[in-house]
Design an enzyme around this catalytic site. Structure first.
Site, PDB file in Angstrom:
ATOM      1  N   GLY A  12       2.576   3.530   1.530  1.00  0.00           N
ATOM      2  CA  GLY A  12       3.167   3.686   2.858  1.00  0.00           C
ATOM      3  C   GLY A  12       3.727   5.080   3.069  1.00  0.00           C
ATOM      4  O   GLY A  12       3.876   5.553   4.194  1.00  0.00           O
ATOM      5  N   ARG A  13       4.085   5.721   1.982  1.00  0.00           N
ATOM      6  CA  ARG A  13       4.559   7.108   2.119  1.00  0.00           C
ATOM      7  C   ARG A  13       4.120   7.947   0.920  1.00  0.00           C
ATOM      8  O   ARG A  13       4.771   8.919   0.552  1.00  0.00           O
ATOM      9  CB  ARG A  13       6.058   7.158   2.299  1.00  0.00           C
ATOM     10  CG  ARG A  13       6.811   6.530   1.161  1.00  0.00           C
ATOM     11  CD  ARG A  13       8.177   7.049   1.180  1.00  0.00           C
ATOM     12  NE  ARG A  13       9.038   6.181   0.396  1.00  0.00           N
ATOM     13  CZ  ARG A  13      10.316   6.347   0.326  1.00  0.00           C
ATOM     14  NH1 ARG A  13      10.878   7.311   1.004  1.00  0.00           N
ATOM     15  NH2 ARG A  13      11.056   5.553  -0.400  1.00  0.00           N
ATOM     16  N   ARG A  25       3.915  14.189  -7.372  1.00  0.00           N
ATOM     17  CA  ARG A  25       3.938  13.583  -8.705  1.00  0.00           C
ATOM     18  C   ARG A  25       2.542  13.492  -9.307  1.00  0.00           C
ATOM     19  O   ARG A  25       1.541  13.540  -8.591  1.00  0.00           O
ATOM     20  CB  ARG A  25       4.668  12.244  -8.695  1.00  0.00           C
ATOM     21  CG  ARG A  25       4.221  11.272  -7.644  1.00  0.00           C
ATOM     22  CD  ARG A  25       5.129  10.037  -7.636  1.00  0.00           C
ATOM     23  NE  ARG A  25       4.591   9.019  -6.759  1.00  0.00           N
ATOM     24  CZ  ARG A  25       5.157   7.851  -6.539  1.00  0.00           C
ATOM     25  NH1 ARG A  25       6.283   7.534  -7.138  1.00  0.00           N
ATOM     26  NH2 ARG A  25       4.604   6.974  -5.730  1.00  0.00           N
ATOM     27  N   ASP A  76       8.444   5.291   8.420  1.00  0.00           N
ATOM     28  CA  ASP A  76       7.954   6.596   8.883  1.00  0.00           C
ATOM     29  C   ASP A  76       7.120   7.379   7.871  1.00  0.00           C
ATOM     30  O   ASP A  76       6.631   8.471   8.178  1.00  0.00           O
ATOM     31  CB  ASP A  76       9.150   7.452   9.332  1.00  0.00           C
ATOM     32  CG  ASP A  76      10.207   7.584   8.239  1.00  0.00           C
ATOM     33  OD1 ASP A  76       9.908   7.207   7.079  1.00  0.00           O
ATOM     34  OD2 ASP A  76      11.322   8.045   8.533  1.00  0.00           O
ATOM     35  N   ASP A 131       7.809   4.879  -9.440  1.00  0.00           N
ATOM     36  CA  ASP A 131       8.618   4.615  -8.243  1.00  0.00           C
ATOM     37  C   ASP A 131      10.110   4.578  -8.549  1.00  0.00           C
ATOM     38  O   ASP A 131      10.722   3.519  -8.695  1.00  0.00           O
ATOM     39  CB  ASP A 131       8.175   3.322  -7.536  1.00  0.00           C
ATOM     40  CG  ASP A 131       6.978   3.577  -6.639  1.00  0.00           C
ATOM     41  OD1 ASP A 131       6.418   4.690  -6.707  1.00  0.00           O
ATOM     42  OD2 ASP A 131       6.613   2.673  -5.866  1.00  0.00           O
ATOM     43  N   ASP A 163       4.355  -4.374  -7.253  1.00  0.00           N
ATOM     44  CA  ASP A 163       3.757  -3.147  -6.707  1.00  0.00           C
ATOM     45  C   ASP A 163       4.369  -1.907  -7.343  1.00  0.00           C
ATOM     46  O   ASP A 163       3.885  -0.796  -7.126  1.00  0.00           O
ATOM     47  CB  ASP A 163       3.916  -3.091  -5.181  1.00  0.00           C
ATOM     48  CG  ASP A 163       5.351  -3.307  -4.731  1.00  0.00           C
ATOM     49  OD1 ASP A 163       5.908  -4.369  -5.054  1.00  0.00           O
ATOM     50  OD2 ASP A 163       5.919  -2.424  -4.076  1.00  0.00           O
ATOM     51  N   ASN A 164       5.421  -2.080  -8.118  1.00  0.00           N
ATOM     52  CA  ASN A 164       6.041  -0.942  -8.795  1.00  0.00           C
ATOM     53  C   ASN A 164       5.767  -0.962 -10.300  1.00  0.00           C
ATOM     54  O   ASN A 164       6.484  -0.343 -11.081  1.00  0.00           O
ATOM     55  CB  ASN A 164       7.549  -0.931  -8.544  1.00  0.00           C
ATOM     56  CG  ASN A 164       7.869  -0.570  -7.102  1.00  0.00           C
ATOM     57  OD1 ASN A 164       7.073   0.069  -6.420  1.00  0.00           O
ATOM     58  ND2 ASN A 164       9.027  -0.986  -6.628  1.00  0.00           N
ATOM     59  N   GLY A 206       0.814  -1.228   0.000  1.00  0.00           N
ATOM     60  CA  GLY A 206       0.000   0.000   0.000  1.00  0.00           C
ATOM     61  C   GLY A 206       0.839   1.265   0.000  1.00  0.00           C
ATOM     62  O   GLY A 206       2.076   1.230   0.075  1.00  0.00           O
TER      63      GLY A 206
HETATM   64  P1  AMP Z   1       9.321   0.724  -2.659  1.00  0.00           P
HETATM   65  O1  AMP Z   1      10.351  -0.342  -2.567  1.00  0.00           O
HETATM   66  O2  AMP Z   1       9.842   2.112  -2.411  1.00  0.00           O
HETATM   67  O3  AMP Z   1       8.521   0.665  -3.900  1.00  0.00           O
HETATM   68  O4  AMP Z   1       8.300   0.490  -1.436  1.00  0.00           O
HETATM   69  C1  AMP Z   1       7.725  -0.739  -1.129  1.00  0.00           C
HETATM   70  C2  AMP Z   1       6.690  -0.532  -0.055  1.00  0.00           C
HETATM   71  O5  AMP Z   1       7.268   0.045   1.096  1.00  0.00           O
HETATM   72  C3  AMP Z   1       5.546   0.386  -0.459  1.00  0.00           C
HETATM   73  O6  AMP Z   1       4.381  -0.086   0.160  1.00  0.00           O
HETATM   74  C4  AMP Z   1       5.970   1.713   0.127  1.00  0.00           C
HETATM   75  O7  AMP Z   1       4.885   2.551   0.378  1.00  0.00           O
HETATM   76  C5  AMP Z   1       6.633   1.274   1.413  1.00  0.00           C
HETATM   77  N1  AMP Z   1       7.639   2.244   1.882  1.00  0.00           N
HETATM   78  C6  AMP Z   1       8.844   2.520   1.351  1.00  0.00           C
HETATM   79  N2  AMP Z   1       9.483   3.454   2.060  1.00  0.00           N
HETATM   80  C7  AMP Z   1       8.662   3.798   3.082  1.00  0.00           C
HETATM   81  C8  AMP Z   1       8.742   4.731   4.165  1.00  0.00           C
HETATM   82  N3  AMP Z   1       9.806   5.490   4.367  1.00  0.00           N
HETATM   83  N4  AMP Z   1       7.673   4.813   4.982  1.00  0.00           N
HETATM   84  C9  AMP Z   1       6.593   4.050   4.811  1.00  0.00           C
HETATM   85  N5  AMP Z   1       6.461   3.155   3.834  1.00  0.00           N
HETATM   86  C10 AMP Z   1       7.467   3.031   2.972  1.00  0.00           C
HETATM   87 MG    MG Z   2       6.975   1.219  -4.608  1.00  0.00          MG
END
Ligand code: AMP
Ligand code: MG
Length: 538
Positions: free
Chosen positions: A112-113, A203, A145, A290, A280-281, A110
């Site tokens: 997350g940020r 974005r 965070d 992403d 998810d990306n 989901g």
């Molecule tokens: P990513 O690898 O950046 O595509 O992120 C994978 C998952 O981790 C996604 O659900 C992001 O929303 C979550 N995520 C990555 N960095 C953070 C962060 N600093 N705080 C909260 N969720 C994060």
């Molecule tokens: Mg991502």
């Protein structure tokens, strides 16, 4: 839609939040980390940033929202796109999705940020979803965070826009702001956390829906919700396919296979390595999304991955990207089966990826070599031989293709009669000692075959160069250039971020005063963090 074409101010933005109007919301509106079921998103409010400051914005992206230069320079803009001020018609939310990470089902992930501010319809009638990245925790933040640091935000901001100007399908970046807050990150995951500058990127995309949005419903047996989300996606983003129905679903999946192939071919053309091709990306619209530990090929090495987390398995290395995209499509296809209920048709669509990719890839290579059309009898071999040649010694991909166009191949004299590597190409080699006689022999053999092939086309030198220069960029966001811009921005000097944004808005143009940015990576950057390898820490 306002009749006037005058630039809008923020209060003129015309919101039409279909995602939240048509899909069910999480009934809990408290913001704490949790698993959710039977809903598509949760309401959240972006975190207040103590001291937002504009690092850069893209006027071109702002034009998509019809925002003038004056509006983008305003305090309102700063407060709104740093997350401090929620406009009346904005209804911020974080979406629920899942995904396969490095080949394994990871369950609920989901936003997350990322926090969505809503969708607008611009004056041209086009829908744009607006999303902040790094604006605080959501129910999907798991143990993190919800924040982002300046380093990774500069990378996302610049690369989104650079990719757009290169002609690669991508989400766009409107703005980049520091928050005035410190964010702690252990950049190398080695037990040395450091306080870094926090930042928020805003974005834009017609939709931020990912493969994982469908996967989460399928994995939890939420078939009705899956169908609702698919129907909304088709109605919003694929209206040309007609009313949603099982037949439309198949045509839709087929189109996703095709647009995904199209996107990856474009990555291969410019030497882009995404680095984290988890499901998810993967955007449902075939947009690059992403920007994390991505990288640009310097020397052409199909086995190169910029992501330190991927250094062992190299799952997401440059050369694997076409295959991984197809693997991801298989996961999406599986997720859609509960509503399509026709395995054979899904498989057929899935199988079409390979031929779609191959046709597009060959056409792309045809242009990269300045040929007028593909000769299927001879050209695929010519392409393969060239790629093998590029991988044999450290050869800068961008410089090689760009400068290959400068070689005059219309002379009658075969290139093989020359004794040394043509001067046009020497700037592409990282290690002169690798240029042995056997290498030179292979190079000349290839150049000779290429020359003959070009002469068969009867194009003039200028015609060939025009074809090539339109697809072989002179300027890309070299890994070390992004890092230099970051180093300066971290010291409060945003000039290089803005200079690169400007430079990369014309990647195919000769920009004589910026020659230094087209040169190969300097040796000091070979092993420097951020210039050669990147961690996911962001
Ligand atoms: P990513 O690898 O950046 O595509 O992120 C994978 C998952 O981790 C996604 O659900 C992001 O929303 C979550 N995520 C990555 N960095 C953070 C962060 N600093 N705080 C909260 N969720 C994060
Ligand atoms: Mg991502």
């Amino acid at each position: 839609m306002p009749a006037s074409k005058a630039p809008s101010s923020l209060k003129d933005l015309s919101f039409d939040n279909r995602y939240t109007h048509e899909l069910p919301a999480d009934p809990i509106d408290e913001n704490y980390t949790r698993q959710v079921t039977d809903i598509c998103y949760s309401w959240v409010t972006p975190k207040i940033t103590p001291n937002p400051s504009l690092v850069s914005y893209s006027q071109d992206a702002a034009n998509l929202l019809n925002l003038s230069e004056q509006t983008c320079g305003s305090a309102d803009f700063l407060q709104t796109f740093s997350g401090n001020h929620v406009l009346d018609d904005m209804q911020p939310y974080a979406t629920r999705y899942g995904g396969h990470q490095f080949g394994n089902w990871a369950g609920q992930l989901g936003d997350g940020r990322a926090i969505n501010l809503g969708e607008i319809i611009n004056q041209q009638g086009k829908r744009w979803a607006i999303q902040l990245k790094g604006s605080g925790p959501t129910p999907y933040s798991r143990r993190a965070d919800g924040l982002a640091v300046l380093r990774s935000s500069v990378r996302e901001f610049l690369c989104s826009e650079a990719m757009h100007y290169l002609g690669v399908p991508t989400t766009r970046a409107l703005s980049l702001m520091t928050t005035g807050e410190k964010v702690t990150r252990d950049m190398f995951y080695d037990g040395n956390p450091k306080a870094e500058l926090g930042a928020v990127v805003c974005r834009l995309a017609p939709s931020f829906t990912r493969f994982g949005h469908f996967q989460i419903h399928a994995s939890r047996g939420e078939t009705e919700l899956l169908k609702q989300l698919v129907d909304l996606t088709i109605t919003n983003d694929f209206p040309h396919l007609g009313q949603p129905s099982p037949e439309t679903y198949i045509a839709w999946f087929q189109e996703i296979c095709d647009t995904t192939a199209k996107m990856v071919v474009q990555w291969m053309r410019v030497g882009f390595v995404h680095g984290v091709m988890n499901t998810d990306n993967m955007s449902i619209l075939g947009l690059t999304i992403d920007y994390g530990p991505y990288g640009w090929l310097e020397d052409f090495d199909p086995g190169w991955t910029p992501n330190t987390t991927d250094a062992q398995g190299k799952r997401y290395c440059f050369g694997n990207q076409p295959e991984i995209a197809q693997w991801n499509l298989a996961q999406l296809g599986n997720a859609l089966l509960p509503i399509i209920d026709n395995l054979e048709a899904v498989q057929q669509a899935y199988n079409s990826y390979q031929s779609s990719f191959q046709n597009r890839w060959r056409n792309m290579m045809t242009k990269k070599l300045g040929l007028t059309s593909l000769d299927p009898q001879t050209d695929p071999e010519l392409f393969d031989q060239l790629l093998a040649l590029l991988a044999e010694v450290e050869t800068d991909m961008t410089i090689f293709f760009r400068n290959l166009a400068k070689l005059d191949l219309n002379t009658t004299k075969p290139l093989t009669e020359q004794n040394d590597i043509p001067s046009e190409l020497t700037g592409a080699y990282y290690q002169p000692r690798q240029l042995t006689q056997p290498y030179k022999t292979t190079l000349f053999e290839w150049l000779n075959a290429y020359q003959k092939r070009v002469q068969k086309d009867s194009t003039s030198q200028q015609q060939r160069r025009t074809i090539m220069d339109a697809v072989n960029p002179k300027y890309v966001l070299r890994n070390y250039l992004a890092q230099l811009a970051i180093d300066k921005a971290e010291q409060g000097d945003n000039s290089m971020v803005n200079e690169l944004l400007e430079l990369l808005s014309k990647p195919y143009d000769e920009q004589p005063s910026k020659e230094q940015y087209a040169e190969k990576r300097p040796e000091w950057a070979r092993t420097k963090a951020g210039c050669s390898m990147l961690s996911c820490s962001s």
